[in-house]
Design a protein around this motif. Structure first.
Motif, mmCIF file in Angstrom:
data_model
loop_
_atom_site.group_PDB
_atom_site.id
_atom_site.type_symbol
_atom_site.label_atom_id
_atom_site.label_comp_id
_atom_site.label_asym_id
_atom_site.label_seq_id
_atom_site.Cartn_x
_atom_site.Cartn_y
_atom_site.Cartn_z
ATOM 1 N N HIS A 124 1.933 0.680 -0.415
ATOM 2 C CA HIS A 124 1.259 1.426 0.642
ATOM 3 C C HIS A 124 2.286 2.282 1.369
ATOM 4 C CE1 HIS A 124 -2.285 1.254 3.668
ATOM 5 N NE2 HIS A 124 -2.349 2.255 2.834
ATOM 6 N N ALA A 163 5.049 -3.331 -0.041
ATOM 7 C CA ALA A 163 4.577 -3.968 -1.275
ATOM 8 C C ALA A 163 3.487 -4.980 -0.936
ATOM 9 C CB ALA A 163 5.738 -4.671 -1.973
ATOM 10 N N VAL A 179 0.760 -7.755 -2.766
ATOM 11 C CA VAL A 179 0.502 -8.430 -4.035
ATOM 12 C C VAL A 179 -0.995 -8.495 -4.345
ATOM 13 C CG1 VAL A 179 0.384 -10.787 -3.080
ATOM 14 C CG2 VAL A 179 1.183 -10.450 -5.435
ATOM 15 N N ARG A 180 -1.317 -8.427 -5.626
ATOM 16 C CA ARG A 180 -2.687 -8.601 -6.115
ATOM 17 C C ARG A 180 -2.653 -9.564 -7.288
ATOM 18 N NH1 ARG A 180 -3.184 -6.498 -2.026
ATOM 19 N NH2 ARG A 180 -4.222 -4.576 -1.424
ATOM 20 N N SER A 220 -7.653 -10.681 -3.700
ATOM 21 C CA SER A 220 -6.757 -10.160 -2.660
ATOM 22 C C SER A 220 -5.916 -11.301 -2.077
ATOM 23 C CB SER A 220 -7.569 -9.462 -1.572
ATOM 24 O OG SER A 220 -8.325 -10.422 -0.882
ATOM 25 N N ILE A 242 -3.251 -16.374 -0.988
ATOM 26 C CA ILE A 242 -1.974 -16.774 -0.358
ATOM 27 C C ILE A 242 -2.115 -18.101 0.411
ATOM 28 C CG2 ILE A 242 -0.175 -16.147 1.333
ATOM 29 C CD1 ILE A 242 0.294 -14.341 -0.916
ATOM 30 N N VAL A 273 7.382 -11.688 -6.305
ATOM 31 C CA VAL A 273 7.061 -10.491 -5.513
ATOM 32 C C VAL A 273 8.340 -9.794 -5.049
ATOM 33 C CG1 VAL A 273 6.174 -9.737 -3.249
ATOM 34 C CG2 VAL A 273 4.776 -11.248 -4.684
ATOM 35 N N ILE A 311 7.014 -11.636 3.700
ATOM 36 C CA ILE A 311 7.633 -12.919 3.368
ATOM 37 C C ILE A 311 6.709 -14.053 3.804
ATOM 38 C CG2 ILE A 311 9.652 -14.397 3.754
ATOM 39 C CD1 ILE A 311 10.237 -11.818 2.146
ATOM 40 N N SER A 312 6.482 -14.972 2.881
ATOM 41 C CA SER A 312 5.637 -16.126 3.190
ATOM 42 C C SER A 312 6.370 -17.082 4.126
ATOM 43 C CB SER A 312 5.263 -16.828 1.879
ATOM 44 O OG SER A 312 5.377 -18.223 2.011
ATOM 45 N N GLU A 325 9.187 -8.370 6.033
ATOM 46 C CA GLU A 325 8.209 -8.469 7.112
ATOM 47 C C GLU A 325 7.955 -9.944 7.422
ATOM 48 O OE1 GLU A 325 4.629 -6.201 6.558
ATOM 49 O OE2 GLU A 325 5.741 -4.368 6.085
ATOM 50 N N ASP A 361 5.643 -8.217 11.545
ATOM 51 C CA ASP A 361 4.328 -7.751 11.105
ATOM 52 C C ASP A 361 3.256 -8.210 12.096
ATOM 53 O OD1 ASP A 361 2.443 -6.617 9.450
ATOM 54 O OD2 ASP A 361 2.726 -8.025 7.797
ATOM 55 N N ASP A 362 2.150 -7.500 12.119
ATOM 56 C CA ASP A 362 0.988 -7.884 12.935
ATOM 57 C C ASP A 362 1.386 -8.110 14.394
ATOM 58 O OD1 ASP A 362 -0.243 -7.893 10.460
ATOM 59 O OD2 ASP A 362 -0.098 -10.063 10.215
ATOM 60 N N LYS A 418 -3.083 -3.758 12.999
ATOM 61 C CA LYS A 418 -4.119 -2.746 12.797
ATOM 62 C C LYS A 418 -5.342 -2.942 13.683
ATOM 63 C CE LYS A 418 -5.809 -4.699 8.395
ATOM 64 N NZ LYS A 418 -4.717 -5.672 8.212
ATOM 65 N N GLY A 431 -2.859 0.523 9.565
ATOM 66 C CA GLY A 431 -4.317 0.625 9.669
ATOM 67 C C GLY A 431 -4.788 1.956 10.230
ATOM 68 N N PHE A 483 -5.113 3.914 5.457
ATOM 69 C CA PHE A 483 -5.974 4.533 4.461
ATOM 70 C C PHE A 483 -6.103 6.040 4.682
ATOM 71 C CE2 PHE A 483 -8.585 0.403 3.440
ATOM 72 C CZ PHE A 483 -7.407 -0.211 3.037
HETATM 73 P P1 C2E Z 1 -0.304 -7.156 6.131
HETATM 74 O O1 C2E Z 1 1.085 -7.426 5.704
HETATM 75 O O2 C2E Z 1 -0.548 -6.942 7.574
HETATM 76 O O3 C2E Z 1 -0.744 -5.914 5.233
HETATM 77 C C1 C2E Z 1 -1.594 -4.918 5.654
HETATM 78 C C2 C2E Z 1 -2.990 -5.107 5.114
HETATM 79 O O4 C2E Z 1 -3.819 -4.150 5.747
HETATM 80 C C3 C2E Z 1 -3.104 -4.855 3.611
HETATM 81 O O5 C2E Z 1 -4.148 -5.683 3.115
HETATM 82 C C4 C2E Z 1 -3.509 -3.382 3.588
HETATM 83 O O6 C2E Z 1 -4.192 -3.015 2.419
HETATM 84 C C5 C2E Z 1 -4.398 -3.317 4.797
HETATM 85 N N1 C2E Z 1 -4.455 -1.966 5.368
HETATM 86 C C6 C2E Z 1 -3.453 -1.103 5.564
HETATM 87 N N2 C2E Z 1 -3.904 0.046 6.101
HETATM 88 C C7 C2E Z 1 -5.241 -0.097 6.256
HETATM 89 C C8 C2E Z 1 -6.278 0.760 6.781
HETATM 90 O O7 C2E Z 1 -6.063 1.896 7.179
HETATM 91 N N3 C2E Z 1 -7.547 0.236 6.803
HETATM 92 C C9 C2E Z 1 -7.826 -1.019 6.339
HETATM 93 N N4 C2E Z 1 -9.086 -1.435 6.383
HETATM 94 N N5 C2E Z 1 -6.868 -1.838 5.835
HETATM 95 C C10 C2E Z 1 -5.589 -1.383 5.809
HETATM 96 P P2 C2E Z 1 -3.932 -6.666 1.891
HETATM 97 O O8 C2E Z 1 -3.159 -5.990 0.811
HETATM 98 O O9 C2E Z 1 -5.263 -7.258 1.544
HETATM 99 O O10 C2E Z 1 -3.001 -7.797 2.477
HETATM 100 C C11 C2E Z 1 -3.454 -8.710 3.438
HETATM 101 C C12 C2E Z 1 -2.351 -9.598 3.903
HETATM 102 O O11 C2E Z 1 -1.891 -10.468 2.871
HETATM 103 C C13 C2E Z 1 -1.106 -8.842 4.341
HETATM 104 O O12 C2E Z 1 -1.268 -8.353 5.638
HETATM 105 C C14 C2E Z 1 -0.049 -9.901 4.226
HETATM 106 O O13 C2E Z 1 -0.038 -10.733 5.367
HETATM 107 C C15 C2E Z 1 -0.527 -10.704 3.035
HETATM 108 N N6 C2E Z 1 0.220 -10.264 1.846
HETATM 109 C C16 C2E Z 1 0.025 -9.156 1.077
HETATM 110 N N7 C2E Z 1 0.924 -9.081 0.090
HETATM 111 C C17 C2E Z 1 1.729 -10.170 0.232
HETATM 112 C C18 C2E Z 1 2.872 -10.662 -0.498
HETATM 113 O O14 C2E Z 1 3.345 -10.058 -1.470
HETATM 114 N N8 C2E Z 1 3.425 -11.824 -0.056
HETATM 115 C C19 C2E Z 1 2.931 -12.494 1.029
HETATM 116 N N9 C2E Z 1 3.552 -13.628 1.396
HETATM 117 N N10 C2E Z 1 1.885 -12.060 1.727
HETATM 118 C C20 C2E Z 1 1.272 -10.908 1.334
#
Ligand code: C2E
Ligand code: MG
Ligand code: MG
Ligand code: MG
Length: 283
Positions: free
Chosen positions: A45, A60, A62-63, A73, A78, A94, A119-120, A150, A180-181, A204, A238, A259
């Motif tokens: 992203h 980055a 993950v999917r 997702s 996770i 990852v 990071i988890s 993050e 993050d967040d 977001k 977001g 997005f």
């Molecule tokens: P996050 O790290 O806060 O990642 C941002 C999430 O918000 C991502 O969802 C992204 O697709 C979404 N997002 C970003 N911009 C927008 C927007 O404009 N609108 C909307 N509706 N959504 C947006 P995703 O990919 O489903 O990831 C969700 C959460 O899962 C992440 O939140 C993160 O906490 C976790 N995650 C994702 N990838 C990894 C990973 O590789 N390792 C670990 N440990 N956690 C991960």
């Protein structure tokens, strides 16, 4: 009458609960196999710098691509991966993959781009964490300064003094650190200048309400100004429309992600995206 409908409600709930439990157990079996079968992939992203209007980095995400379940997702798997400990090998995969991909992006000529990796909590707090990070940087010849981790407030706050030591070690490798967040977790600000941080990511949920609720706009303004006073970069996550982007730009937010720029995309598409990026798309 009320009593019998109450009972039905209970039975319905009970039934649903069992259905859920077996669904989770089924997912656990599949998740174990997913690691062996190499079923994970990353999407990226982009993050845009508000001054230069260039793509300066990517997060980055993950999917999991599972034959029967389709694309799952991280929000869904996770938590399960953390409960079962499967998160450790997933998280290592990852981090390594994201480092390899950003190295390749550098080799394509985008030499200043960074990758930000979630990071988890479980991995971060595991004994093996630092060793596994060192091993990855031994194997992948990427500049650690192009890598950001993050973290969330809830994972670093409980053992703040222990955490500082770990963060300092990561900083010594050259890795950047981001929260993050931001704004949704532990509501203590005292750690911000005690921890060696580089970036805050505004959650977001605040961005989504920009321009709708005056209070949320004020919170975003305040977070940006706190970050800058503490010499931290600020990323807004977001961002879905121009109005939000323009507000953030006026408030001197450093970077945006959302997005409005693009949905997260796989590596091959990312290369195309970078090649075709035109800052006029933001006007
Ligand atoms: P996050 O790290 O806060 O990642 C941002 C999430 O918000 C991502 O969802 C992204 O697709 C979404 N997002 C970003 N911009 C927008 C927007 O404009 N609108 C909307 N509706 N959504 C947006 P995703 O990919 O489903 O990831 C969700 C959460 O899962 C992440 O939140 C993160 O906490 C976790 N995650 C994702 N990838 C990894 C990973 O590789 N390792 C670990 N440990 N956690 C991960
Ligand atoms: Mg993140
Ligand atoms: Mg998160
Ligand atoms: Mg976030």
């Amino acid at each position: 009458k009320a009593k019998s409908s109450g009972k039905n409600q209970y039975e319905l709930y009970h039934h649903e609960m069992h259905k859920n439990e077996s669904k989770i157990m089924q997912m656990e079996v599949l998740l174990r196999k997913a690691i062996e079968n190499d079923e994970f992939f990353l999407v990226y992203h982009p993050q845009v710098d508000m001054k230069s209007k260039q793509i300066v980095g990517v997060e980055a995400l993950v999917r999991w691509k599972q034959k029967e379940l389709g694309i799952v997702s991280p929000g869904e798997f996770i938590p399960l991966a953390e409960e079962t400990g499967l998160i450790i090998p997933i998280s290592e995969w990852v981090i390594k993959k994201a480092c390899e991909d950003i190295l390749n992006i550098h080799l394509k000529g985008y030499s200043n781009m960074y990758v930000s990796i979630n990071i988890s909590a479980l991995h971060f707090n595991h004994d093996s964490f630092f060793r596994s990070i060192e091993a990855i940087f031994d194997q992948v010849n990427v500049d650690p300064r192009a890598v950001e981790f993050e973290l969330t407030e809830s994972m670093i706050m409980p053992n703040a003094s222990e955490t500082i030591g770990k963060l300092v070690k990561l900083k010594k490798l050259g890795i950047k650190l981001s929260i993050d967040d931001f704004g949704t977790g532990y509501s203590s600000l005292s750690y911000l200048n005690r921890f060696p941080l580089d970036t805050l990511k505004i959650d977001k949920s605040f961005i989504g309400k920009l321009g709708i609720y005056q209070d949320d706009s004020s919170i975003v303004e305040a977070i940006i100004s706190i970050a800058h006073r503490l010499n931290l970069k600020i990323v807004a996550e977001g961002v879905e429309n121009k109005k939000q982007m323009d507000f953030l730009s006026r408030e001197n937010c450093d970077r945006i992600q959302g997005f409005y720029i693009t949905k997260p995309i796989p590596y091959p598409e990312l290369l195309n995206f970078l090649e075709n990026w035109d800052e006029d798309l933001l006007n």
